[in-house]
Structure formats: C-alpha cells, structure tokens
Design a protein around this motif. Sequence first.
Motif, PDB file in Angstrom:
ATOM      1  N   GLN A  67       0.829  -1.209   0.000  1.00 17.23           N
ATOM      2  CA  GLN A  67       0.000   0.000   0.000  1.00 17.23           C
ATOM      3  C   GLN A  67       0.863   1.259   0.000  1.00 17.23           C
ATOM      4  N   ARG A  68       1.964   1.211   0.738  1.00 14.83           N
ATOM      5  CA  ARG A  68       2.876   2.347   0.818  1.00 14.83           C
ATOM      6  C   ARG A  68       3.459   2.674  -0.567  1.00 14.83           C
ATOM      7  N   VAL A  69       3.909   1.629  -1.252  1.00 16.60           N
ATOM      8  CA  VAL A  69       4.487   1.811  -2.586  1.00 16.60           C
ATOM      9  C   VAL A  69       3.421   2.312  -3.562  1.00 16.60           C
ATOM     10  N   GLU A  70       2.217   1.776  -3.469  1.00 17.42           N
ATOM     11  CA  GLU A  70       1.132   2.205  -4.359  1.00 17.42           C
ATOM     12  C   GLU A  70       0.818   3.689  -4.169  1.00 17.42           C
ATOM     13  N   LEU A  71       0.855   4.169  -2.911  1.00 20.97           N
ATOM     14  CA  LEU A  71       0.606   5.584  -2.649  1.00 20.97           C
ATOM     15  C   LEU A  71       1.719   6.458  -3.232  1.00 20.97           C
ATOM     16  N   VAL A  72       2.960   6.001  -3.094  1.00 21.77           N
ATOM     17  CA  VAL A  72       4.085   6.749  -3.653  1.00 21.77           C
ATOM     18  C   VAL A  72       3.952   6.832  -5.176  1.00 21.77           C
ATOM     19  N   ILE A  73       3.616   5.717  -5.801  1.00 19.99           N
ATOM     20  CA  ILE A  73       3.440   5.690  -7.259  1.00 19.99           C
ATOM     21  C   ILE A  73       2.308   6.622  -7.681  1.00 19.99           C
ATOM     22  N   GLU A  74       1.210   6.633  -6.888  1.00 14.85           N
ATOM     23  CA  GLU A  74       0.071   7.503  -7.211  1.00 14.85           C
ATOM     24  C   GLU A  74       0.481   8.971  -7.153  1.00 14.85           C
TER      25      GLU A  74
END
Length: 272
Positions: free
Chosen positions: A39-46
């Motif tokens: 989830q952390r990586v997905e937020l950074v990518i977003e």
Amino acid sequence: MSGKKRASPGADVEKNPLANVELNDEDAQKLQDIQKDIQRVELVIERQAVQKLTPVYEKRRAVAKSIEKFWPVALMNNAMISFHAQHTIDQLALSYLEDLWIVRDPKEPRCYTIEFFFKANPYFTDSILKKEYKYVPPPAASNETPDADGITDSMLQFSWARDVQPSATPIHWKDPENALTKLHPRVAEVDGDDDDMPAEAGSFFNFFEIADDPFEIGAQIANEIFSEATDYFMGNVAGDELDSEEEDSEDDDDDAEEIDLEKPRAKKQKKE
C-alpha cells in the motif's frame, strides 16, 4: 437395470485438502506487514503519477479549449453523467462549459477539487463552479511522523466515508424560472434513512449545491472522465452503460430546444 452411477467406496468420507488451513500469528503478522508495504508503494506511485501527468493534462487543456464543446460532449458520453443531466435544460446549461480541471490534494491525492469553468450564459452569474472533496485526517494522524516519502499509517488506513468531507457551492441563478436545482430538486426517499439513496436525482447541478454525493458523481468525473477525456469526447469508451433500471427512467418533458452533445463527427477531407 438402473442407470444411476454408484459413488466410489469411501467418497463420502474424502476430505477437502484445502479446508482448515492454519495460519500462525507470526505468519499472519508478516503478511499484514507486507500488505502495508504494498500500500505504501502504491501511494508513492500515485503521487508520482499525479506529478508526471499534470503537465500532460495542461497540454490537453490548451487543445481542448480550442475545440467546440469538448467537455460537454465528453461528459455526456459518460452514462452516469448523461443520466443525471437528462433534462434538456441541464444540457443547455452544460453546453456553456469551456474547461474542466481537477486539483489533487498534494498530501492526499485521493482527495481533490473539481472545477467547472463556464463562459457567460443565461442561467447563472458564476464563471467557476467548484466541488471539493477535502481530506480530514483522523485524530491519530496528529501524532504520526511521516516516512521519507511523506506516508503515514493513517494514510494506509484511508477511508473515503470517514476521511473525506464533500463541500457544497451555492449557484447564483440569474432567473428563478431557470434555477435548475429549484426546477428539478433532489428528492429524498419518503420515510427513508439518512443512508438511503434519493428517490429522484433531479438536476445535474444539485451535484454542486448539495454537499452529499450519494451517486459518486465526483469520483466518476475525477477518476474516470478527466483521465480519459479524449476517449469520452470521441465516444471510444466501451461498456460505459448504466443498469437497465436507470435506462428505463422517464423521458424529459422540457419544452426547451434540443441540443446535440453526442459523439463528434469527423470532418470530411477536401478533395484536391
């Protein structure tokens, strides 16, 4: 002689090999920690995607402004918007829309402000109509320290229903007879609970004047139509249909003139 097939001996006592799989506390915690990392990586990518896409959207914005009725056509080619703007007078008012923009919250890009820019029109004096979906951090967020990417634990537990507060924008109508939200108000369900969907959606412009967005029109505009605006304008979005229940709604009986906001026709090339 009976044609019934007999069960194999012992078949009734065979056990499902995937039943009763046990997970110890240590492995469960490891899986939960990894899910948080995902989830952390997905937020950074977003967040990175918002930064990369913004200048590209700016380029499209300049081109779209030069195209007649780009945004009204793109919106009306979306099934949800066309349903909520089914009144002809709604479509006439939307035909004056010349620009649409989404401003993402830099700290929480899942929240945003929708901005509709209108040229002078006979319906309202406002040149801009906005609807903000404001991020309201939970109380625990005040004591959190963001990581190197600015992500906190509360962001990983983001809840739209809990953490987002939609706003209302009053519209300054020029003529009470053309006040669309008064002509076609949103009607609540009789004897319904607060969580019930409205009995009638009314005018599309109720979306701005009423804070609550039970139909999730804002999410449709910000996350679907805005990013795929060119395809919506060209009518190239496949499978964009409402349920048959909504399709069977009564036809609008407004006496206003018809307005064509359908898929644009390509101009024929001139012969040399």
